[in-house]
Scaffold this motif. Structure first.
Motif, PDB file in Angstrom:
ATOM      1  N   LYS A  30       0.824  -1.208   0.000  1.00 37.65           N
ATOM      2  CA  LYS A  30       0.000   0.000   0.000  1.00 37.65           C
ATOM      3  C   LYS A  30       0.860   1.260   0.000  1.00 37.65           C
ATOM      4  CE  LYS A  30      -4.498  -1.261   1.867  1.00 37.65           C
ATOM      5  NZ  LYS A  30      -5.515  -0.950   2.891  1.00 37.65           N
ATOM      6  N   GLU A  31       1.869   1.291   0.860  1.00 41.57           N
ATOM      7  CA  GLU A  31       2.699   2.481   0.942  1.00 41.57           C
ATOM      8  C   GLU A  31       3.504   2.688  -0.341  1.00 41.57           C
ATOM      9  OE1 GLU A  31       2.490   4.802   2.956  1.00 41.57           O
ATOM     10  OE2 GLU A  31       1.365   3.923   4.616  1.00 41.57           O
ATOM     11  N   GLY A  32       3.946   1.588  -0.952  1.00 41.68           N
ATOM     12  CA  GLY A  32       4.684   1.703  -2.204  1.00 41.68           C
ATOM     13  C   GLY A  32       3.828   2.272  -3.315  1.00 41.68           C
ATOM     14  N   ILE A  68       4.043   6.056  -5.305  1.00 44.30           N
ATOM     15  CA  ILE A  68       4.037   6.206  -6.764  1.00 44.30           C
ATOM     16  C   ILE A  68       2.890   7.115  -7.196  1.00 44.30           C
ATOM     17  CG2 ILE A  68       3.636   4.974  -8.937  1.00 44.30           C
ATOM     18  CD1 ILE A  68       5.126   2.583  -7.634  1.00 44.30           C
ATOM     19  N   GLY A  69       1.719   6.902  -6.613  1.00 43.76           N
ATOM     20  CA  GLY A  69       0.571   7.723  -6.962  1.00 43.76           C
ATOM     21  C   GLY A  69       0.791   9.188  -6.643  1.00 43.76           C
ATOM     22  N   ILE A  70       1.326   9.468  -5.458  1.00 45.44           N
ATOM     23  CA  ILE A  70       1.580  10.854  -5.062  1.00 45.44           C
ATOM     24  C   ILE A  70       2.554  11.514  -6.028  1.00 45.44           C
ATOM     25  CG2 ILE A  70       2.675  12.284  -3.277  1.00 45.44           C
ATOM     26  CD1 ILE A  70       1.462  10.344  -1.208  1.00 45.44           C
ATOM     27  N   GLU A  71       3.572  10.765  -6.433  1.00 44.87           N
ATOM     28  CA  GLU A  71       4.543  11.295  -7.394  1.00 44.87           C
ATOM     29  C   GLU A  71       3.870  11.642  -8.718  1.00 44.87           C
ATOM     30  OE1 GLU A  71       8.407   9.606  -9.845  1.00 44.87           O
ATOM     31  OE2 GLU A  71       8.028   8.860  -7.812  1.00 44.87           O
ATOM     32  N   LEU A  72       2.994  10.762  -9.184  1.00 44.71           N
ATOM     33  CA  LEU A  72       2.282  11.029 -10.432  1.00 44.71           C
ATOM     34  C   LEU A  72       1.307  12.189 -10.284  1.00 44.71           C
ATOM     35  CD1 LEU A  72       1.507   7.426 -11.766  1.00 44.71           C
ATOM     36  CD2 LEU A  72       3.095   9.099 -12.721  1.00 44.71           C
ATOM     37  N   PHE A  73       0.629  12.261  -9.159  1.00 44.66           N
ATOM     38  CA  PHE A  73      -0.313  13.362  -8.935  1.00 44.66           C
ATOM     39  C   PHE A  73       0.414  14.701  -8.963  1.00 44.66           C
ATOM     40  CE2 PHE A  73      -2.916  10.253  -6.129  1.00 44.66           C
ATOM     41  CZ  PHE A  73      -3.491   9.706  -7.256  1.00 44.66           C
ATOM     42  N   GLN A  74       1.604  14.732  -8.372  1.00 43.92           N
ATOM     43  CA  GLN A  74       2.386  15.961  -8.378  1.00 43.92           C
ATOM     44  C   GLN A  74       2.832  16.330  -9.796  1.00 43.92           C
ATOM     45  OE1 GLN A  74       5.355  14.859  -5.148  1.00 43.92           O
ATOM     46  NE2 GLN A  74       5.000  17.013  -4.651  1.00 43.92           N
ATOM     47  N   ARG A  75       3.174  15.305 -10.561  1.00 45.02           N
ATOM     48  CA  ARG A  75       3.728  15.535 -11.893  1.00 45.02           C
ATOM     49  C   ARG A  75       2.662  15.908 -12.915  1.00 45.02           C
ATOM     50  NH1 ARG A  75       6.072  10.290 -14.292  1.00 45.02           N
ATOM     51  NH2 ARG A  75       6.971  10.228 -12.199  1.00 45.02           N
ATOM     52  N   ARG A  92      -6.108  -4.773 -12.126  1.00 40.10           N
ATOM     53  CA  ARG A  92      -6.860  -5.525 -11.122  1.00 40.10           C
ATOM     54  C   ARG A  92      -6.056  -5.665  -9.827  1.00 40.10           C
ATOM     55  NH1 ARG A  92      -5.098  -9.183 -14.880  1.00 40.10           N
ATOM     56  NH2 ARG A  92      -3.804 -10.917 -14.139  1.00 40.10           N
ATOM     57  N   THR A  93      -4.717  -5.702  -9.936  1.00 37.47           N
ATOM     58  CA  THR A  93      -3.887  -5.790  -8.742  1.00 37.47           C
ATOM     59  C   THR A  93      -3.992  -4.513  -7.914  1.00 37.47           C
ATOM     60  OG1 THR A  93      -2.334  -7.247  -9.896  1.00 37.47           O
ATOM     61  CG2 THR A  93      -1.543  -6.183  -7.884  1.00 37.47           C
ATOM     62  N   PHE A  94      -4.083  -3.382  -8.595  1.00 39.59           N
ATOM     63  CA  PHE A  94      -4.243  -2.113  -7.885  1.00 39.59           C
ATOM     64  C   PHE A  94      -5.434  -2.179  -6.938  1.00 39.59           C
ATOM     65  CE2 PHE A  94      -6.379   1.918  -7.352  1.00 39.59           C
ATOM     66  CZ  PHE A  94      -5.351   2.796  -7.031  1.00 39.59           C
ATOM     67  N   PHE A  95      -6.550  -2.734  -7.419  1.00 38.16           N
ATOM     68  CA  PHE A  95      -7.779  -2.750  -6.631  1.00 38.16           C
ATOM     69  C   PHE A  95      -7.749  -3.779  -5.499  1.00 38.16           C
ATOM     70  CE2 PHE A  95      -9.313  -0.720 -10.571  1.00 38.16           C
ATOM     71  CZ  PHE A  95      -9.809   0.451  -9.996  1.00 38.16           C
ATOM     72  N   ARG A  96      -6.711  -4.579  -5.433  1.00 36.57           N
ATOM     73  CA  ARG A  96      -6.539  -5.446  -4.272  1.00 36.57           C
ATOM     74  C   ARG A  96      -6.031  -4.641  -3.081  1.00 36.57           C
ATOM     75  NH1 ARG A  96      -3.174 -10.306  -7.282  1.00 36.57           N
ATOM     76  NH2 ARG A  96      -4.857 -11.025  -8.666  1.00 36.57           N
ATOM     77  N   TYR A  97      -5.454  -3.504  -3.345  1.00 37.03           N
ATOM     78  CA  TYR A  97      -4.858  -2.687  -2.297  1.00 37.03           C
ATOM     79  C   TYR A  97      -5.665  -1.435  -1.980  1.00 37.03           C
ATOM     80  CZ  TYR A  97      -0.862  -5.737  -2.947  1.00 37.03           C
ATOM     81  OH  TYR A  97      -0.055  -6.837  -3.012  1.00 37.03           O
ATOM     82  N   PHE A  98      -6.314  -0.865  -2.983  1.00 33.36           N
ATOM     83  CA  PHE A  98      -7.087   0.353  -2.785  1.00 33.36           C
ATOM     84  C   PHE A  98      -8.419   0.254  -3.518  1.00 33.36           C
ATOM     85  CE2 PHE A  98      -2.679   1.826  -2.303  1.00 33.36           C
ATOM     86  CZ  PHE A  98      -2.762   2.495  -1.090  1.00 33.36           C
ATOM     87  N   PRO A  99      -9.494   0.723  -2.891  1.00 36.32           N
ATOM     88  CA  PRO A  99     -10.801   0.651  -3.542  1.00 36.32           C
ATOM     89  C   PRO A  99     -10.969   1.666  -4.658  1.00 36.32           C
ATOM     90  CG  PRO A  99     -10.991   1.788  -1.443  1.00 36.32           C
ATOM     91  CD  PRO A  99      -9.591   1.255  -1.518  1.00 36.32           C
ATOM     92  N   ALA A 119      -3.900   8.476  -1.745  1.00 39.00           N
ATOM     93  CA  ALA A 119      -3.134   9.481  -1.008  1.00 39.00           C
ATOM     94  C   ALA A 119      -3.007   9.143   0.474  1.00 39.00           C
ATOM     95  CB  ALA A 119      -3.776  10.852  -1.180  1.00 39.00           C
ATOM     96  N   TRP A 120      -3.940   8.343   0.996  1.00 42.90           N
ATOM     97  CA  TRP A 120      -3.947   8.034   2.425  1.00 42.90           C
ATOM     98  C   TRP A 120      -3.020   6.880   2.787  1.00 42.90           C
ATOM     99  CZ3 TRP A 120      -6.604  10.746   6.171  1.00 42.90           C
ATOM    100  CH2 TRP A 120      -7.444  11.761   5.688  1.00 42.90           C
ATOM    101  N   GLY A 121      -2.490   6.175   1.798  1.00 48.50           N
ATOM    102  CA  GLY A 121      -1.589   5.071   2.100  1.00 48.50           C
ATOM    103  C   GLY A 121      -2.266   4.002   2.933  1.00 48.50           C
ATOM    104  N   ASP A 122      -1.499   3.371   3.812  1.00 50.05           N
ATOM    105  CA  ASP A 122      -2.046   2.308   4.665  1.00 50.05           C
ATOM    106  C   ASP A 122      -2.596   2.939   5.947  1.00 50.05           C
ATOM    107  OD1 ASP A 122      -2.780  -0.073   5.731  1.00 50.05           O
ATOM    108  OD2 ASP A 122      -0.782  -0.969   5.718  1.00 50.05           O
ATOM    109  N   PHE A 123      -3.657   3.715   5.795  1.00 51.72           N
ATOM    110  CA  PHE A 123      -4.200   4.493   6.911  1.00 51.72           C
ATOM    111  C   PHE A 123      -4.752   3.595   8.007  1.00 51.72           C
ATOM    112  CE2 PHE A 123      -7.380   7.543   8.753  1.00 51.72           C
ATOM    113  CZ  PHE A 123      -6.463   8.491   9.161  1.00 51.72           C
ATOM    114  N   ASP A 124      -5.341   2.475   7.648  1.00 55.22           N
ATOM    115  CA  ASP A 124      -5.893   1.559   8.654  1.00 55.22           C
ATOM    116  C   ASP A 124      -4.802   1.057   9.601  1.00 55.22           C
ATOM    117  OD1 ASP A 124      -8.455   1.823   7.715  1.00 55.22           O
ATOM    118  OD2 ASP A 124      -8.403   0.004   6.498  1.00 55.22           O
ATOM    119  N   ALA A 125      -3.625   0.792   9.049  1.00 52.09           N
ATOM    120  CA  ALA A 125      -2.522   0.329   9.891  1.00 52.09           C
ATOM    121  C   ALA A 125      -2.092   1.421  10.862  1.00 52.09           C
ATOM    122  CB  ALA A 125      -1.339  -0.092   9.016  1.00 52.09           C
ATOM    123  N   HIS A 126      -2.102   2.672  10.410  1.00 49.44           N
ATOM    124  CA  HIS A 126      -1.741   3.781  11.294  1.00 49.44           C
ATOM    125  C   HIS A 126      -2.782   3.963  12.395  1.00 49.44           C
ATOM    126  CE1 HIS A 126       1.676   4.871   8.872  1.00 49.44           C
ATOM    127  NE2 HIS A 126       0.923   5.082   7.788  1.00 49.44           N
TER     128      HIS A 126
END
Length: 214
Positions: free
Chosen positions: A19-21, A25-32, A52-59, A65-72
């Protein structure tokens, strides 16, 4: 029809499957390229994974942008649970809010970019309100245990909103003033709450929502 993209700069690199990885990457692309202009397909391609792999980690892209917020949140919940009962309420909550928002100096730029997205991207505000609710709930649950109330009672809910306000105000100042120290802003923001929360006679009778004041 969408034009063919240039080969990803990440070709040949190990796919990101955390999730954090993916968030980084997403934040970098959003900035760019901008948040609205960046698609899930763009992020997946840059990460070297299938859509499809993306959606295994984020809905959704909004969650990225929130990363692994549940873990925090779990970490914050466990931290509060480990604080001795004789520690004053605001001292415990101050410890939690400072710990939750502590990060390595090497992550400062990325965290600043993350919070700028969360606080300043119109398309994210609806999703962010849901995430804020989860954060406030952790505070409310802890306050409820300390006062003998329910997390849905007025006082615990109020504490959740108060602490969220402290955090958001600190981050807004931190984003506006890069020279500011986030930890100091958070600690200073908690000071006005201390006198209002550390009631010597703050008690709640069993099965009652009425707070007793001295």
């Amino acid at each position: 029809m969408r034009s063919r993209r240039k080969p990803s700069a990440r070709v040949g690199r190990r796919p990101s499957t955390t999730k954090e990885g993916l968030s980084a990457i997403g934040i970098e692309l959003f900035q760019r390229a901008g948040f609205d202009e960046t698609s899930v397909d763009d992020i997946a391609e840059e990460a070297g994974i299938a859509r499809r792999t993306f959606f295994r980690y984020f809905p959704s892209k909004n969650a990225l942008a929130w990363g692994d917020f549940d873990a925090h949140l779990d970490h914050m919940r466990n931290l509060l649970a480990a604080i001795p009962d004789d520690v004053p309420l605001t001292e415990a909550l101050t410890t939690a809010i400072l710990d939750f928002n502590t990060f390595p100096d090497s992550e400062a730029d990325r965290h600043r970019a993350r919070m700028s997205l969360i606080l300043r991207t119109p398309a994210l505000q609806g999703y962010s309100s849901v995430m804020y609710e989860g954060w406030r709930r952790v505070v409310a649950e802890f306050t409820a245990r300390r006062t003998g109330a329910s997390p849905d009672d007025h006082m615990p809910r109020t504490c959740g909103y108060l602490l969220l306000g402290v955090a958001l105000a600190a981050y807004e100042e931190w984003l506006d003033n890069p020279a500011a120290n986030l930890r100091e802003l958070l600690a200073t923001g908690m000071q006005p709450l201390t006198a209002g929360l550390d009631y010597s006679g703050l008690t709640v009778a069993p099965h009652s929502t009425e707070v007793g004041l001295p």
